[in-house]
Design a protein around this motif. Structure first.
Motif, PDB file in Angstrom:
ATOM      1  N   ALA A  14      -0.342  -5.230  -7.809  1.00  0.00           N
ATOM      2  CA  ALA A  14       0.672  -5.373  -6.371  1.00  0.00           C
ATOM      3  C   ALA A  14      -0.026  -4.414  -5.442  1.00  0.00           C
ATOM      4  CB  ALA A  14       1.762  -5.195  -6.504  1.00  0.00           C
ATOM      5  N   PHE A  15      -0.500  -3.097  -5.740  1.00  0.00           N
ATOM      6  CA  PHE A  15      -0.739  -2.070  -4.747  1.00  0.00           C
ATOM      7  C   PHE A  15      -2.266  -2.169  -4.584  1.00  0.00           C
ATOM      8  CE2 PHE A  15      -2.513   2.254  -4.219  1.00  0.00           C
ATOM      9  CZ  PHE A  15      -1.732   2.599  -3.051  1.00  0.00           C
ATOM     10  N   ASP A  16      -2.997  -2.490  -5.296  1.00  0.00           N
ATOM     11  CA  ASP A  16      -4.388  -3.070  -5.157  1.00  0.00           C
ATOM     12  C   ASP A  16      -5.070  -1.671  -4.818  1.00  0.00           C
ATOM     13  OD1 ASP A  16      -6.895  -3.962  -4.472  1.00  0.00           O
ATOM     14  OD2 ASP A  16      -6.219  -5.687  -3.186  1.00  0.00           O
ATOM     15  N   GLU A  56      -1.355   8.240  -0.111  1.00  0.00           N
ATOM     16  CA  GLU A  56      -0.788   7.130  -1.173  1.00  0.00           C
ATOM     17  C   GLU A  56      -1.713   6.712  -2.348  1.00  0.00           C
ATOM     18  OE1 GLU A  56       1.151   2.615  -0.332  1.00  0.00           O
ATOM     19  OE2 GLU A  56      -0.081   3.683   1.257  1.00  0.00           O
ATOM     20  N   VAL A  57      -3.063   6.637  -1.760  1.00  0.00           N
ATOM     21  CA  VAL A  57      -4.120   6.645  -3.097  1.00  0.00           C
ATOM     22  C   VAL A  57      -4.094   7.584  -3.903  1.00  0.00           C
ATOM     23  CG1 VAL A  57      -6.429   6.197  -3.332  1.00  0.00           C
ATOM     24  CG2 VAL A  57      -5.456   4.886  -1.800  1.00  0.00           C
ATOM     25  N   GLU A  58      -4.056   8.959  -3.633  1.00  0.00           N
ATOM     26  CA  GLU A  58      -4.143   9.870  -4.437  1.00  0.00           C
ATOM     27  C   GLU A  58      -2.837   9.970  -5.439  1.00  0.00           C
ATOM     28  OE1 GLU A  58      -4.323  13.381  -1.786  1.00  0.00           O
ATOM     29  OE2 GLU A  58      -6.587  13.003  -1.312  1.00  0.00           O
ATOM     30  N   THR A  59      -1.681   9.716  -4.767  1.00  0.00           N
ATOM     31  CA  THR A  59      -0.435   9.623  -5.775  1.00  0.00           C
ATOM     32  C   THR A  59      -0.605   8.649  -7.024  1.00  0.00           C
ATOM     33  OG1 THR A  59       1.054  10.363  -3.836  1.00  0.00           O
ATOM     34  CG2 THR A  59       1.993   9.083  -5.640  1.00  0.00           C
ATOM     35  N   TRP A  60      -1.172   7.397  -6.522  1.00  0.00           N
ATOM     36  CA  TRP A  60      -1.266   6.396  -7.681  1.00  0.00           C
ATOM     37  C   TRP A  60      -2.627   6.668  -8.496  1.00  0.00           C
ATOM     38  CZ3 TRP A  60       1.805   2.366  -8.673  1.00  0.00           C
ATOM     39  CH2 TRP A  60       2.923   2.214  -7.917  1.00  0.00           C
ATOM     40  N   GLU A  61      -3.486   7.346  -7.885  1.00  0.00           N
ATOM     41  CA  GLU A  61      -4.535   7.593  -8.874  1.00  0.00           C
ATOM     42  C   GLU A  61      -4.316   8.864  -9.753  1.00  0.00           C
ATOM     43  OE1 GLU A  61      -8.594   6.959  -6.268  1.00  0.00           O
ATOM     44  OE2 GLU A  61      -7.684   9.044  -5.777  1.00  0.00           O
ATOM     45  N   LEU A  63      -1.122   9.221 -11.041  1.00  0.00           N
ATOM     46  CA  LEU A  63      -0.242   8.481 -11.925  1.00  0.00           C
ATOM     47  C   LEU A  63      -0.893   7.657 -12.968  1.00  0.00           C
ATOM     48  CD1 LEU A  63       2.645   7.261  -9.598  1.00  0.00           C
ATOM     49  CD2 LEU A  63       2.804   9.204 -11.509  1.00  0.00           C
ATOM     50  N   GLU A  64      -2.060   7.081 -12.274  1.00  0.00           N
ATOM     51  CA  GLU A  64      -2.898   5.984 -13.444  1.00  0.00           C
ATOM     52  C   GLU A  64      -3.396   7.190 -14.466  1.00  0.00           C
ATOM     53  OE1 GLU A  64      -6.067   2.841 -12.767  1.00  0.00           O
ATOM     54  OE2 GLU A  64      -6.332   4.343 -11.561  1.00  0.00           O
ATOM     55  N   LYS A  65      -4.029   8.395 -13.826  1.00  0.00           N
ATOM     56  CA  LYS A  65      -4.506   9.157 -14.795  1.00  0.00           C
ATOM     57  C   LYS A  65      -3.719   9.924 -15.950  1.00  0.00           C
ATOM     58  CE  LYS A  65      -7.995  12.288 -16.218  1.00  0.00           C
ATOM     59  NZ  LYS A  65      -7.044  12.949 -17.205  1.00  0.00           N
ATOM     60  N   GLN A  66      -2.391  10.107 -15.260  1.00  0.00           N
ATOM     61  CA  GLN A  66      -1.306  10.391 -16.426  1.00  0.00           C
ATOM     62  C   GLN A  66      -0.881   9.540 -17.414  1.00  0.00           C
ATOM     63  OE1 GLN A  66       1.410  12.265 -12.907  1.00  0.00           O
ATOM     64  NE2 GLN A  66       2.371  12.760 -14.807  1.00  0.00           N
ATOM     65  N   LEU A  67      -1.022   8.283 -17.088  1.00  0.00           N
ATOM     66  CA  LEU A  67      -0.810   7.208 -17.942  1.00  0.00           C
ATOM     67  C   LEU A  67      -1.837   6.973 -19.164  1.00  0.00           C
ATOM     68  CD1 LEU A  67       0.814   4.267 -15.644  1.00  0.00           C
ATOM     69  CD2 LEU A  67       1.902   5.677 -17.810  1.00  0.00           C
ATOM     70  N   GLN A  68      -3.142   7.261 -18.520  1.00  0.00           N
ATOM     71  CA  GLN A  68      -4.419   7.185 -19.176  1.00  0.00           C
ATOM     72  C   GLN A  68      -4.218   8.350 -20.307  1.00  0.00           C
ATOM     73  OE1 GLN A  68      -7.630   7.275 -16.569  1.00  0.00           O
ATOM     74  NE2 GLN A  68      -7.568   5.096 -16.138  1.00  0.00           N
ATOM     75  N   ASP A  69      -3.792   9.488 -19.957  1.00  0.00           N
ATOM     76  CA  ASP A  69      -3.715  10.669 -20.927  1.00  0.00           C
ATOM     77  C   ASP A  69      -2.565  10.280 -21.836  1.00  0.00           C
ATOM     78  OD1 ASP A  69      -5.566  11.848 -19.291  1.00  0.00           O
ATOM     79  OD2 ASP A  69      -4.218  13.305 -18.383  1.00  0.00           O
ATOM     80  N   GLU A  97       7.724   6.603 -15.194  1.00  0.00           N
ATOM     81  CA  GLU A  97       8.196   5.446 -14.552  1.00  0.00           C
ATOM     82  C   GLU A  97       9.271   5.610 -13.345  1.00  0.00           C
ATOM     83  OE1 GLU A  97       8.576   2.270 -15.406  1.00  0.00           O
ATOM     84  OE2 GLU A  97       6.666   2.209 -16.744  1.00  0.00           O
ATOM     85  N   GLN A  98       9.946   6.757 -13.509  1.00  0.00           N
ATOM     86  CA  GLN A  98      10.852   7.150 -12.463  1.00  0.00           C
ATOM     87  C   GLN A  98      10.140   7.566 -11.105  1.00  0.00           C
ATOM     88  OE1 GLN A  98      13.031  10.492 -13.520  1.00  0.00           O
ATOM     89  NE2 GLN A  98      14.158   9.472 -15.180  1.00  0.00           N
ATOM     90  N   GLU A  99       8.842   7.989 -11.117  1.00  0.00           N
ATOM     91  CA  GLU A  99       8.142   8.115  -9.714  1.00  0.00           C
ATOM     92  C   GLU A  99       7.561   6.853  -9.458  1.00  0.00           C
ATOM     93  OE1 GLU A  99       4.634  10.828  -8.018  1.00  0.00           O
ATOM     94  OE2 GLU A  99       5.252  11.193  -9.964  1.00  0.00           O
ATOM     95  N   VAL A 100       7.260   5.981 -10.247  1.00  0.00           N
ATOM     96  CA  VAL A 100       6.549   4.766  -9.919  1.00  0.00           C
ATOM     97  C   VAL A 100       7.830   3.688  -9.315  1.00  0.00           C
ATOM     98  CG1 VAL A 100       5.589   2.479 -11.121  1.00  0.00           C
ATOM     99  CG2 VAL A 100       4.853   4.516 -11.615  1.00  0.00           C
ATOM    100  N   GLU A 101       8.968   4.166 -10.140  1.00  0.00           N
ATOM    101  CA  GLU A 101      10.053   3.155  -9.190  1.00  0.00           C
ATOM    102  C   GLU A 101      10.296   3.478  -7.797  1.00  0.00           C
ATOM    103  OE1 GLU A 101      13.236   3.575 -12.081  1.00  0.00           O
ATOM    104  OE2 GLU A 101      12.284   2.297 -13.479  1.00  0.00           O
TER     105      GLU A 101
END
Length: 364
Positions: A14-16, A56-61, A63-69, A97-101
């Motif tokens: 959704a964020f794209d 905004e992009v840096e924040t999602w990037e 979080l994405e890196k954290q999830l990959q780790d 998850e809390q930050e994503v919410e």
């Protein structure tokens, strides 16, 4: 790792991120144009938008890196179980998850002007002194809500009631997505309570109208002819305290073709008050034209309903029981004190989610 698979990462679709990166590249290219800083105000607005997109992009990037780790650690745990490491992975995943919410709400801001500052006006409706008191309660509520979000506020007009409360007030609320949040508040708000102004202490119903428009600045062309303006000055009045500077240079502008009246008494000079009043007038004229287009489209579809006073969007009941109910979404709470102290986010979220669901249904 597929960013569109799994409960923890479904929101990336959704964020794209790819589209946001394209936007950043386009905006950065514009800053390199020779005449970019020829319009200083437009350039500053452009840079603010660019900075916000980058953050905004840096924040999602991140979080994405954290999830990959975390996914890699989870794979290791599948091969070599470790209770301590598993607990650490679980804690980290919960934090992500809390930050994503918290960021999820931003995904619901899809309106053309959602990122802009908001100009909010409150007008006392039927209900006499109670309505004026109710209007002041709403003003206080929105100021407290803005403070919670660290939005800047500035009251431009404050029209005090004769006995209590206010007849009207206009406040600018500045911060990213201020308008996106507050457009959910447009409409008639109703209060039911035992009146403190009734000697018999009977139950009264009072109304106040809330208007919210985006601060379009000078990015949208709205033609205002000098001959269509009736401008006069007067002494600032009202009990605005720190919000209203007592001067002899308050400005009132009436747009003759539409009858729209804008006043500003906050600034220290007549020139400043006139500039602010013209900015608000330009925004209101733009909003008027936008609404006319929407109403015409709805009329052609057979869906047009005149937006008349009394069609309340939300009711606060303080007697004989306590409840706040939004009549559009059905969301309600018994915490009336918290609501009046600025806890509006659940109502705002419910409204934005309703609109998002309606948009999806309309596309099917």
């Amino acid at each position: 790792m597929n960013a569109c698979n799994g409960e923890s990462t479904k929101r990336w679709c959704a964020f794209d991120l790819a589209h946001k990166r394209e936007q950043i590249a386009a905006l950065e290219a514009e800053t390199l144009q020779p005449d970019f800083w020829s319009d200083n105000r437009r350039a500053q607005s452009h840079m603010q938008h660019l900075t916000a997109l980058r953050e905004e992009v840096e924040t999602w990037e991140r979080l994405e890196k954290q999830l990959q780790d975390l996914q890699e650690l989870a794979q290791l745990l599948g091969e070599e179980p470790d209770a301590d490491l598993e607990a650490e992975v679980t804690r980290s995943l919960n934090a992500v998850e809390q930050e994503v919410e918290q960021l999820e709400l931003a995904l619901l801001f899809s309106g053309e002007h959602d990122e802009r500052d908001a100009i909010l006006s409150i007008h006392a409706g039927s209900g006499g002194v109670d309505a004026q008191d109710w209007a002041e309660m709403l003003l206080r509520m929105y100021l407290r809500w803005a403070e919670r979000h660290r939005f800047r506020t500035q009251i431009y007009d404050y029209n005090e009631g004769e006995e209590a409360g206010i007849k009207s007030a206009t406040v600018e609320i500045s911060g990213r997505y201020a308008y996106g949040h507050l457009r959910s508040e447009i409409g008639t708000h109703r209060l039911i309570r035992l009146s403190p102004f009734d000697a018999a202490h009977r139950r009264h119903t009072s109304f106040a109208r809330v208007e919210v428009i985006p601060d379009i600045e000078d990015t949208i062309e709205v033609t205002i002819r000098p001959e269509d303006l009736d401008i006069d000055t007067y002494r600032s009045t009202g009990a605005g305290g720190q919000h209203v500077n007592k001067t002899d240079s308050a400005v009132r502008i009436r747009h003759i073709p539409t009858g729209i009246v804008v006043t500003c008494q906050n600034e220290r000079s007549q020139i400043q008050n006139r500039e602010v009043a013209m900015r608000i007038l330009r925004a209101r004229l733009y909003e008027l034209e936008r609404r006319k287009r929407e109403e015409e489209v709805a009329r052609l579809k057979g869906e047009y309903v005149q937006a008349d006073f009394g069609t309340q969007i939300r009711t606060v009941t303080l007697h004989p029981y306590t409840i706040v109910k939004d009549h559009r979404t059905g969301y309600e709470t018994s915490d009336t004190q918290g609501y009046l102290a600025g806890d509006l986010d659940p109502f705002i979220r419910a409204y934005l989610q309703m609109q998002a669901h309606q948009a999806v249904s309309a596309q099917r």
